[in-house]
Design a protein around this motif. Sequence first.
Motif, PDB file in Angstrom:
ATOM      1  N   PHE A 279      38.578  30.270  15.171  1.00 38.59           N
ATOM      2  CA  PHE A 279      37.882  30.452  13.890  1.00 38.59           C
ATOM      3  C   PHE A 279      36.872  31.587  13.967  1.00 38.59           C
ATOM      4  N   LEU A 280      36.093  31.555  15.044  1.00 47.64           N
ATOM      5  CA  LEU A 280      35.030  32.554  15.179  1.00 47.64           C
ATOM      6  C   LEU A 280      35.611  33.958  15.183  1.00 47.64           C
ATOM      7  N   LEU A 281      36.669  34.114  15.970  1.00 45.16           N
ATOM      8  CA  LEU A 281      37.265  35.434  16.087  1.00 45.16           C
ATOM      9  C   LEU A 281      37.890  35.850  14.756  1.00 45.16           C
ATOM     10  N   LEU A 282      38.517  34.870  14.113  1.00 44.27           N
ATOM     11  CA  LEU A 282      39.163  35.134  12.838  1.00 44.27           C
ATOM     12  C   LEU A 282      38.118  35.519  11.794  1.00 44.27           C
ATOM     13  N   LEU A 283      37.018  34.779  11.799  1.00 48.40           N
ATOM     14  CA  LEU A 283      35.931  35.074  10.868  1.00 48.40           C
ATOM     15  C   LEU A 283      35.436  36.494  11.072  1.00 48.40           C
ATOM     16  N   ALA A 284      35.218  36.827  12.339  1.00 51.49           N
ATOM     17  CA  ALA A 284      34.678  38.142  12.638  1.00 51.49           C
ATOM     18  C   ALA A 284      35.673  39.222  12.228  1.00 51.49           C
ATOM     19  N   SER A 285      36.947  38.936  12.491  1.00 49.05           N
ATOM     20  CA  SER A 285      37.983  39.906  12.162  1.00 49.05           C
ATOM     21  C   SER A 285      38.109  40.084  10.651  1.00 49.05           C
ATOM     22  N   VAL A 286      38.030  38.966   9.966  1.00 47.43           N
ATOM     23  CA  VAL A 286      38.102  39.000   8.506  1.00 47.43           C
ATOM     24  C   VAL A 286      36.937  39.798   7.943  1.00 47.43           C
TER      25      VAL A 286
END
Lengths: 811, 220
Positions: free
Chosen positions: A306-313
């Motif tokens: 989630f964290l990585l996805l959030l940051a990527s988003v």
Amino acid sequence: MIHNHIKIAWRNLKKQPFFTFLNTFGLAIGMAGCLLISLYIHDELSYDKMFADADRIHRVNNNIKFGGDERLFAVTPAPMAEALKNDFSEIELVTRFRTRGSALVRKADDLANVKEEQTTYVDASFFEMFGIKMLVGDAGKALTDPNTLVLTKTAAEKHFALANAVGQNLVLNNEENYTVVGVIQDFPQNSFLRDYTIFESMAGLEDASVVNWGSNNYQTFIKLIPKVKAADIQLQLRGFLGKYVIPGVQQFMPGVTEEQFKAAGNHLIFSTIPLTDIHLYSHMVAEISANNDIQSVYILSFIAIFLLLLASVNFMNLSTAYSLKRAKEVGVRKSLGSNKMELVRQFLMESGLISFLSLVLALVLAVVALPFFNTLADKDISIPFANPIFLMVLLVSVIILGLFSGSYPAFFMTRFKPVKVLKGGGGSGVGGSGIRNSLVVFQFAISVFLIVSTLVVYQQLKYIQGKDLGYSKDQILILNDVYTAGDKVTSLKDRIKQLGAVKNVTLSSFFPTPSSRSDSTFSPENGNTSQENAVSMQTWGVDYDYISTLNLELVAGRDFDRIYGSDSTAIIVNEKAVRVMELSPQEALGMQYTPDFDSENPTYYTIIGVLRDFHIASLKEDIDAVSLHLGERAYAMAIKIVAGNFANTIKDIEGVWNTIVPGEPFDYYFMEDAFNDTYVSEQRLGNIFVIFTVLSLLIACLGLFGLAAFNAEKRTKEIGIRKVLGASVGQISIKLTLDFLKLVGIAIIIAMPVGWYAMAKWLEDFSYRIDIPWWIFVLAAFLAVLISVFTVGFQSVKAAIVNPVKSLRTE
Amino acid sequence: MLLQLKNVFKWVNSGGQRVFLLKDINLTVEEGEFISVMGPSGSGKSTLLNVIGMLDSFDEGEYRFLDEPVHTLKEKHRANLYKQYIGFVFQSYHLLDDLTVQENLEMPLLYKKVGSSERKSLVADTLDRFNIVGKKDLFPAQLSGGQQQLVGVARALISSPKLVLADEPTGNLNSKQGEEIMELFKQLNNEGVTIIQVTHSEKNATYGSRIINLLDGRKI
């Protein structure tokens, strides 16, 4: 060309410091969080893999349902090992452990004891089984003789230098004499033997060679010969019930057959679990070490992703938003003859550069945060900078992340039509706001989900800690190792009781903390011992002051009393036990039960009292049947003290201790702390949730902030027109803020049911749990809205106060 | 008398030097006038229009609008004044892209807090009057430049202002469309609306009753 790309990329980033900062910082937080969690998960998954042949080692489990009670045991009967060796050609080696908890250790000629927290008996095959090398001593011959032991380096160095360790004499618990035959390396933190320091020879333990299939006390490990699968031996292993266990039971229940046993709803299933699965998948009675739960690994993996996805988003969102500013650049480049791929490459170079910068920042953040994370997770993790594989993984991940995050913005931008963007002045007519909005919704949905989860975890913990346990755990100090006082234990008790701040004292080995366990199966007095009327209960030896000290409540009958000589064969049980007996508390009084129905001359115990149910384990589990009887040597002492100056009281107690048992370690803990320790993993989960909720909110806010800034800028013309037509600053600020709040609102609507469902699942683990209160959702929604208003509001007001003359000037 | 400027100065400081955008402007406008402001680029035409429209401030002098001293008024009071009496028409129309013609027309009324039913009837009247009923549900991008400007003028007039300020209203239009807009202004002026337009075109200037020439911020 690539040099040119990097140069241009670097300039572009420098030109927009605010954007670069938001992007880099957001990505770095995501990366750092993900990195720490990955290291944690890697550590969790690495348990017990360091042993040579770990993939061939399995432990035998024992699932018993008997007397209305089903239990999973990590222990088996003692003769299991011999039977396995004889019956299975697939098994190369068998080793048993019999753990015995802490021990007081001194050299034969020393007076003062040193306490070792975990010790165990082992079979001599231990070394071959786990491929353990001796630092000094001979692994081939070690532990074959009785009264020999092997200790770890740390434990050995407390008493003597390694070089002359072999042949030394050690005294355990002031009465057992041992000879040291070897010293081994300390076990690593990620092994199931991490806390064990002393290994005594099983040869000296009489019980280990007695063929008794009725009691389970031995952790039995097997090593399969290469290429044999564990599944291949399960069927034959199940056959052990008929082959060994039932014949054993027939000795005291004549005529019992396997069919009858099963028909009564009982079962006994032997199975195996791979050594490397124990840490995350095994939650049985009598584990060698406390294990973790695979569920927490899953939860953390989700959070990391989630964290990585959030940051990527975040990255995609900000990049596409800001790309509108660069629409003109794209137009000019295209009209100068650049093709699509050339542009894509340039933009990817930029995102690659940002992810690389983020990586550097992320590593700095991770190094700074590591000590806190280690405390939080109760680990000793370090970042393996020297490990080339780690560095490779890091580099490859960053490149993938850069490509992934950069791809959408790059292709989005290169779609701009030169004629349109050059004429249109800016990004009007360029779409993409729909995708950006969905990404914001996605980010906030995750944040709201995490807020809800955090609140539920904390509510549940609060509920557990505040729940009436049926006994009073407050201001109770447990003093360990009182058996060292020997006969003087009563005077120790009396002297402590006389202290002013001490209200009450009781001696026992068993307290309502999860570590206390000793169960037996009881049968009623009428002689018809059968599987239907057997009751499995905890059997705890206590003294006359036990019930009053712990504030247990009698619902029927009476407490033990010195005036009745017959109380030596009296038991007090709890309501749960009475329920299993299918009696009411009143009916139970006077009933007689025996724990040793297989003996010639069983002792019958009369029920004289029934206690209100009290919890002896974590609230994840149901209440157990418990019986109390008088007597037995007590291991510990519970001291109820008055509120006030604990430090002084403890000093006084230590004074008494030192006069009666000089030289013995003064070891105590508070019952409250032991209770809280039961929920360490939940507490840890709660803390981890809080931290990563805050991080994900931070990332989401960075994104929202950047987007709001961009949006306000893109809409300057519109804002100008509205102001000229009479809109006030307030009206415009509210309108801009509301546009974002709509997205947050959608996110809330999506996240609530998901959060509710996930947390309801999590709570199912607890036998005693809260209903998820409605206000948690209100609070989560309120927090999300509040945070976004703060984030967006500033930008909105800033945009709204701009003079329209400036924004509407025609070029 | 609709408005009066007395000794109005406006300047910016650039590189330690004071650059005058407006220099000692004196101007009196009576109700029903149609004034054309002319002058080369950078002569201060638009600045003057913005000052009159109360969008921009000035540094020295006095400005009275319907006998209210604008230069001493508070922001809120001033906003009420121009909401009430002034309409704007822009060279690049400045319609809101996301709103339909009808919604664009409605917006000034929303900000004046006109009630819903009255708003509807005013919008219907205006659509009717400007002959754009058929276009009411279209977005600006679906209209030609002339039609967009027609909507712009209609929007400026929907709240029945006393004064319409037009900054090169025909600058982005072809000659035929421009002529139509100018005819419209003429007709509005005949109906009693005061108009001040900024223009480069001698021909458009002749529609007005008076011409003011500016050079380097000064009236000549």
